[in-house]
Motif scaffolding. Sequence first.
Motif, PDB file in Angstrom:
ATOM      1  N   GLY A   1     -33.465 -12.057 -10.999  1.00 40.31           N
ATOM      2  CA  GLY A   1     -32.194 -12.159 -10.294  1.00 40.31           C
ATOM      3  C   GLY A   1     -31.117 -11.265 -10.898  1.00 40.31           C
ATOM      4  N   PHE A   2     -30.272 -10.723 -10.028  1.00 37.57           N
ATOM      5  CA  PHE A   2     -29.136  -9.904 -10.438  1.00 37.57           C
ATOM      6  C   PHE A   2     -28.030 -10.124  -9.414  1.00 37.57           C
ATOM      7  CE2 PHE A   2     -31.518  -7.219  -7.548  1.00 37.57           C
ATOM      8  CZ  PHE A   2     -30.530  -6.719  -6.724  1.00 37.57           C
ATOM      9  N   GLY A   3     -26.866  -9.644  -9.737  1.00 36.35           N
ATOM     10  CA  GLY A   3     -25.786  -9.630  -8.769  1.00 36.35           C
ATOM     11  C   GLY A   3     -25.123 -10.974  -8.536  1.00 36.35           C
ATOM     12  N   HIS A   4     -24.421 -11.024  -7.446  1.00 37.66           N
ATOM     13  CA  HIS A   4     -23.555 -12.146  -7.101  1.00 37.66           C
ATOM     14  C   HIS A   4     -24.297 -13.483  -7.033  1.00 37.66           C
ATOM     15  CE1 HIS A   4     -19.752 -13.670  -5.512  1.00 37.66           C
ATOM     16  NE2 HIS A   4     -20.428 -14.302  -4.582  1.00 37.66           N
ATOM     17  N   TYR A   5     -25.515 -13.468  -6.552  1.00 36.38           N
ATOM     18  CA  TYR A   5     -26.270 -14.714  -6.349  1.00 36.38           C
ATOM     19  C   TYR A   5     -27.401 -14.893  -7.352  1.00 36.38           C
ATOM     20  CZ  TYR A   5     -23.725 -15.058  -1.990  1.00 36.38           C
ATOM     21  OH  TYR A   5     -22.725 -15.163  -1.059  1.00 36.38           O
TER      22      TYR A   5
ATOM     23  N   LEU B   1     -32.176  -5.196  -3.730  1.00 33.21           N
ATOM     24  CA  LEU B   1     -31.479  -6.028  -2.754  1.00 33.21           C
ATOM     25  C   LEU B   1     -31.588  -7.492  -3.110  1.00 33.21           C
ATOM     26  CD1 LEU B   1     -33.692  -7.538  -0.577  1.00 33.21           C
ATOM     27  CD2 LEU B   1     -34.135  -5.122  -0.180  1.00 33.21           C
ATOM     28  N   GLU B   2     -30.644  -8.256  -2.597  1.00 32.25           N
ATOM     29  CA  GLU B   2     -30.672  -9.710  -2.667  1.00 32.25           C
ATOM     30  C   GLU B   2     -30.891 -10.226  -1.250  1.00 32.25           C
ATOM     31  OE1 GLU B   2     -27.372 -11.273  -5.716  1.00 32.25           O
ATOM     32  OE2 GLU B   2     -26.569  -9.994  -4.133  1.00 32.25           O
ATOM     33  N   THR B   3     -31.705 -11.256  -1.118  1.00 30.42           N
ATOM     34  CA  THR B   3     -31.859 -11.945   0.154  1.00 30.42           C
ATOM     35  C   THR B   3     -32.060 -13.419  -0.166  1.00 30.42           C
ATOM     36  OG1 THR B   3     -32.921 -11.880   2.338  1.00 30.42           O
ATOM     37  CG2 THR B   3     -34.364 -11.615   0.411  1.00 30.42           C
ATOM     38  N   GLY B   4     -32.323 -14.217   0.855  1.00 25.10           N
ATOM     39  CA  GLY B   4     -32.444 -15.647   0.625  1.00 25.10           C
ATOM     40  C   GLY B   4     -33.721 -16.236   1.184  1.00 25.10           C
ATOM     41  N   LEU B   5     -34.115 -17.350   0.604  1.00 32.98           N
ATOM     42  CA  LEU B   5     -35.343 -18.023   1.023  1.00 32.98           C
ATOM     43  C   LEU B   5     -35.316 -18.483   2.474  1.00 32.98           C
ATOM     44  CD1 LEU B   5     -36.243 -20.192  -2.094  1.00 32.98           C
ATOM     45  CD2 LEU B   5     -37.377 -18.131  -1.251  1.00 32.98           C
TER      46      LEU B   5
END
Length: 164
Positions: A146-150, A123-127
Amino acid sequence: MTPVTPGWRIERRTLAHPDAAHLVERVQDEYAVLYGDPDSAPMEDDEFVGGRGAFLVGYLDETPVATAAWRWHAVPEGVRAGPAVELKRMYVVPELRRRGLARAMLAAVEADARAAGAAASVLETGLRQPEAIALYLSEGYREVPGFGHYQWSPLARCYAKEFV
């Protein structure tokens, strides 16, 4: 799974289902406040149906209050097992947070992905979402490259959990 609270249930929906769409709109509004814009990572309804993934909506009585989804994903760097799924749209309405609903949704979406054959979840999440990061870490996720869109965003963080 034992209900988190009386009246709690989780149902499979499509991304276009009115309850799912309403909650996605709410989370997008929250992302806009936190990050200045809604999430621009591409998501299509057909990624979450027919064995390609699942979109789950949590209800308290008849009110939709939470979401969690998975879709198949290439195994990113740092993940030791595959096949992998990517978690998307983990969300609980703000007025019902801190009641265990996010943990229940995470358990449900992971169980659904494992039943479909997934060996890992990413998963991607943010700080600017420290509560989400704390939840993932407490449930066995670890930070990965890091991977994916962001993947190049300084505010993004990526996590993975191997099921096997």
